[in-house]
Design an enzyme around this catalytic site. Sequence first.
Site, short mmCIF file in Angstrom:
data_model
loop_
_atom_site.label_atom_id
_atom_site.label_comp_id
_atom_site.label_asym_id
_atom_site.label_seq_id
_atom_site.Cartn_x
_atom_site.Cartn_y
_atom_site.Cartn_z
N SER A 140 6.35 15.65 18.20
CA SER A 140 6.40 14.46 19.06
C SER A 140 5.82 14.78 20.44
O SER A 140 4.64 15.17 20.54
CB SER A 140 7.84 13.95 19.13
N ASP A 267 5.67 5.44 10.97
CA ASP A 267 6.38 5.98 12.13
C ASP A 267 6.79 4.82 13.05
O ASP A 267 5.93 4.05 13.51
CB ASP A 267 5.46 6.94 12.89
N HIS A 295 9.54 9.04 12.03
CA HIS A 295 9.16 9.87 13.18
C HIS A 295 9.91 11.19 13.12
O HIS A 295 11.14 11.23 13.18
CB HIS A 295 9.51 9.14 14.49
#
Length: 328
Positions: A140, A267, A295
């Site tokens: 991320s 996501d 995610h």
Amino acid sequence: MPFLPTEPFAPAHGLASPHAQTIYASLVRPTHAPSLKRERWELPDGDFVDLDSFDGTPGAPHVVTLHGLEGSSRAGYITAILRGAAERGWGATAINFRSCSGEPNRLARSYHSGDIGDALSVMKHLRARLTGPLYAVGFSLGANVLLRLMEETGDHSPVDAAAAMSAPYDLGACADTLDGPGPFQRLYRARFLRTLKHKAREKLRRFPGVFDGQAMERASTIRGFDDAVTAPLHGFRDATHYYAEASSGPRLHAIRRPTLLLSAKDDPMIPASTHPRDVAANPHLTLVVTEHGGHVGFVAGKAFSPSFWGEAQMLAFLSTRNADARPV
């Protein structure tokens, strides 16, 4: 040889939805890690980051991990990489970004999605003392930091290979997605803003006037927080300027090391429209995009005995790089 996943991703039964993948993974990932030693790495500006690490066998690869927004070396996706490295006889170093190790950092500034200096300082330190390959993985926000670092360093990258999961290639589009309507978007926003604002209040207590505290308290969106806090703390005009300068997507052509880009079409924080479209133009990039996965999710197996496909593929990718590098 191009990398192909060791097996296709199939979401665990009952966990096919993007929110189930995202939330379940964050709750059930094991967090136990190999025995780690903590080192305080002093930075050129007088601040520090805390590193959690272990050594591998001499000459073996060493993996650096970069966590996501408000994560740490204790995050389950990080400890999965640490365990995988230890099982292979590799070493590993988990970077805790400024203020993320359990102790506030010294300066008013903190960390952000395009802040490559701290990670680069650590990687150069490791590169100087290691005899084997240096690999890096990011998740991320940490994935974006890693990609920006590799873009900026190009042929001089300290990293021999890298893997990035759920990278927010277009930070503005991702902020707008997080700030969108719906109960799950509110849940994600609230989770991030709770700890971000807590840290921001502590910053203001220690460094009065470094940003507008009232604007920070009024911020109910990620973009609003970045406008009020992230941008002024780190030298950006506003959130839009920050997103433009820090996004990794427009600069992927500059990467010069084998890099796996792993994302899911569903996501809930990263629009599929922002995924790279022209990676074939850069032979160093391998793009793997699954239909499901959420995610930083990619929960496979069974709900009550899950396996985490994403971390397994990152380790498999790095293992193939290691095999390719060995003399025949």
